[in-house]
Motif scaffolding. Structure first.
Motif, short mmCIF file in Angstrom:
data_model
loop_
_atom_site.label_atom_id
_atom_site.label_comp_id
_atom_site.label_asym_id
_atom_site.label_seq_id
_atom_site.Cartn_x
_atom_site.Cartn_y
_atom_site.Cartn_z
N GLU A 408 1.24 -1.17 0.06
CA GLU A 408 0.17 -0.17 -0.26
C GLU A 408 1.30 1.16 0.18
O GLU A 408 -0.27 1.72 -1.01
CB GLU A 408 -0.84 -0.41 1.00
CG GLU A 408 -2.19 -0.73 0.81
CD GLU A 408 -3.38 -0.82 1.85
OE1 GLU A 408 -4.24 0.13 2.43
OE2 GLU A 408 -3.12 -1.00 3.23
N ARG A 409 2.05 1.21 0.73
CA ARG A 409 2.73 2.53 0.97
C ARG A 409 3.50 2.59 -0.57
O ARG A 409 3.72 3.93 -1.10
CB ARG A 409 4.08 2.37 2.21
CG ARG A 409 5.10 3.28 1.57
CD ARG A 409 6.16 3.15 2.51
NE ARG A 409 6.77 1.92 1.38
CZ ARG A 409 7.87 2.50 1.07
NH1 ARG A 409 8.22 3.50 0.34
NH2 ARG A 409 8.13 1.58 0.24
N ILE A 412 0.85 4.26 -2.54
CA ILE A 412 0.48 5.81 -2.41
C ILE A 412 1.71 6.35 -3.14
O ILE A 412 0.90 7.59 -3.68
CB ILE A 412 0.46 6.11 -1.08
CG1 ILE A 412 -1.34 4.59 -0.61
CG2 ILE A 412 -0.02 7.40 -0.69
CD1 ILE A 412 -1.27 4.55 0.92
N LEU A 416 0.18 5.10 -7.45
CA LEU A 416 -1.13 6.51 -7.02
C LEU A 416 -1.02 8.03 -7.75
O LEU A 416 -2.10 8.64 -8.75
CB LEU A 416 -1.62 6.62 -5.87
CG LEU A 416 -2.67 7.02 -5.75
CD1 LEU A 416 -3.87 7.01 -6.76
CD2 LEU A 416 -3.27 7.35 -4.13
N GLU A 435 -8.02 4.71 -4.34
CA GLU A 435 -7.12 5.08 -3.33
C GLU A 435 -6.29 4.22 -2.84
O GLU A 435 -5.40 4.76 -1.77
CB GLU A 435 -7.41 7.03 -3.60
CG GLU A 435 -7.06 7.45 -3.97
CD GLU A 435 -7.95 9.02 -3.35
OE1 GLU A 435 -7.58 8.63 -2.54
OE2 GLU A 435 -7.31 10.05 -4.17
N SER A 436 -6.90 3.63 -1.83
CA SER A 436 -6.91 2.31 -1.33
C SER A 436 -6.71 1.31 -1.31
O SER A 436 -8.46 1.45 -2.03
CB SER A 436 -6.92 3.60 0.41
OG SER A 436 -8.60 3.25 0.75
#
Length: 526
Positions: A408-409, A412, A416, A435-436
């Protein structure tokens, strides 16, 4: 009856048919009697008799042939088609070789294929029940040659050669029969007498009633002359298990040996000991060889205990580790103490206990391997094993969470921002990237689709997901879009419940692809 011998190319040798071969085929295949109720003429397919009769015959009646005396089923001469088949095996020999031929014989009567003359005759109530109306095809399926030096076999196969399709003989890897027509087997009556007088010298074969195993047995005797001595010593089961594709003897005998001890890879004293114990058979020898690895002077009591408590398959498959005598004695002791009511339950529990010892990394020590109370030790170790499994499960979950957070990091920070370059809004619609992971799950719930399952791939950059919303309700799910990996087309575009959006939405998405995605994609590439 007409016999048609089909031609097969590349035959390594000619098939030698025994005397009366066609008569054997005729008398072996299922037979019937054809009758012509107009001319009162009958024909027996068993013996070939054709003659008149003076009584009433109906289809399906059992009629006795006046020539051969056999009772057969009657069929009208106008029966469209009848046929039957079987696989026949016969041998012939020379001074130094045994040959065999596996032949498929198919008898056929086909009224519809009669020639014009016969068809005209049938119209005039003339009986076509003559031998020329019957044919029997003789097709060699496989052949073989067995000598001391070599054992070879060939199979009939269809091949395309010289601009045509033809039947040829290709060599097999081993001596065996084919029988791909799945017929029923018939062995020539003189087989036993013929084989008893060959160069092999074996008077009787164990598989004289099973042709597929008989051929393999002959090849084994030809390749290993000592096999005859093994059979006479009462160990013919080694031969049987060797040629049987599903057989198991668990040990590898030395077929080239000239003595029984050499064949079994045991000493003469071991053979004498087994004879004295009256245990000289295939199963006991397999147990004895395992026992001899752990005891210099094997005892009858130890062998009996091993047979009582340990399966032969488990001994040779590696499921039982360590000293089998010690394990058998341990089982006997536990059972005598009445800690268990049933032997299979005790053995199964011990195997489970030993498996847990390996998983938990316990040392290979007799203290742990042979506990005083197996049931108590099993219960205690089960609790420890379950705790270990739970701890391992929690560790794996923590590792998965860590990997997910890292993914996820990365999403992002790296992926993204590139997707957000394609975000767009006008007075009527807006489009943006999810976005998540929570956004993916929420979109799946609200729009009743499977986009939530795409979260793992999306945060790793393998798929590109966008959502289309109405400008006046930006927080309500409307259309979900998947952009193709090359960013040149729309892979998926669906509304609520995977329904197709209207033409206006499609046109808006196409315009977004053309004016935003492709345009900015070219700038990024530059």
């Amino acid at each position: 009856m007409e016999f048609i011998y089909e031609v097969t190319e590349d035959m390594p040798f000619d098939i030698r048919y025994p005397k009366g071969y066609e008569e054997w085929i005729r008398k072996t295949l299922p037979a019937c009697i054809f009758y012509d109720r107009f001319k009162k003429v009958m024909h027996c397919t068993r013996c070939g008799y054709t003659g008149e009769y003076d009584y009433k015959i109906r289809k399906g009646d059992r009629v006795i042939c006046p020539e051969c005396g056999e009772e057969l089923t009657a069929f009208s001469h106008t029966t469209p088609q009848l046929g039957c088949d079987a696989t026949f095996l016969h041998f012939w020999k020379t001074k130094s070789a045994i040959y065999y031929a596996e032949v498929w014989a198919a008898w056929n009567y086909n009224y519809a294929k009669a020639n014009d003359e016969l068809l005209k005759a049938c119209v005039k109530n003339y009986s076509p029940t003559r031998e020329m109306d019957e044919t029997t095809r003789i097709v060699p399926l496989s052949i073989g040659k067995i000598t001391r030096k070599e054992q070879r076999a060939w199979q009939r196969w269809w091949s395309y050669r010289h601009g045509r399709s033809c039947a040829v003989m290709d060599e097999l890897k081993e001596v065996r029969l084919i029988d791909y027509q799945a017929g029923w087997w018939k062995l020539h009556p003189n087989t036993a007498k013929l084989l008893s007088k060959t160069f092999i010298g074996v008077s009787e074969y164990q598989n004289i009633r099973d042709p597929k195993l008989l051929v393999k047995e002959i090849a084994l005797h030809a390749k290993h002359p000592g096999a005859e001595y093994v059979a006479k010593a009462g160990l013919g089961e080694y031969i049987q298990e060797t040629i049987d594709p599903y057989g198991r003897t668990y040990i590898r005998p030395n077929w080239k040996a000239k003595t029984l001890p050499g064949f079994l890879r045991l000493s003469a004293q071991d053979i004498d000991k087994l004879r004295k114990w009256d245990m000289l058979n295939v199963e006991n020898i397999a147990y004895y060889k395992k026992l001899a690895k752990y005891r210099k002077k094997p005892q009858l009591e130890d062998l009996q205990l091993m047979k009582k408590w340990l399966e032969l398959g488990a001994l040779y498959s590696g499921r039982i580790k360590g000293d089998p005598v010690k394990l058998a004695r341990y089982f006997e002791k536990q059972f005598r103490k009445r800690r268990f009511k049933y032997r299979p339950g005790m053995i199964s529990q011990y195997m489970d206990y030993e498996h847990m010892l390996d998983i938990l990394g316990y040392p290979e020590d007799d203290y742990y391997k042979y506990p005083k109370d197996l049931k108590e030790a099993h219960d205690r170790l089960t609790a420890e094993y379950n705790a270990h499994v739970e701890a391992e499960r929690q560790r794996q979950k923590a590792e998965e969470r860590k990997q997910m957070l890292e993914a996820e990091r990365y999403f992002i920070e790296e992926i993204l921002p590139k997707l957000q370059l394609y975000n767009m809004q006008d007075e009527k619609y807006l489009i943006r990237a999810l976005e998540s992971v929570e956004d993916f799950k929420k979109e799946g719930r609200q729009n009743h689709n499977c986009v939530g399952t795409y979260a793992d791939r999306a945060i790793r950059g393998k798929v590109k997901i966008f959502v289309l919303r109405k400008a006046d309700t930006p927080n309500e799910s409307f259309v979900t879009i998947e952009l193709a990996p090359d960013e040149k087309s729309i892979k998926q575009c669906y509304g609520r419940g995977n329904s197709l959006p209207d033409e206006e939405v499609k046109a808006w998405v196409d315009n977004w692809l053309k004016t935003v995605v492709k345009k900015k994609g070219r700038k990024k590439a530059a």
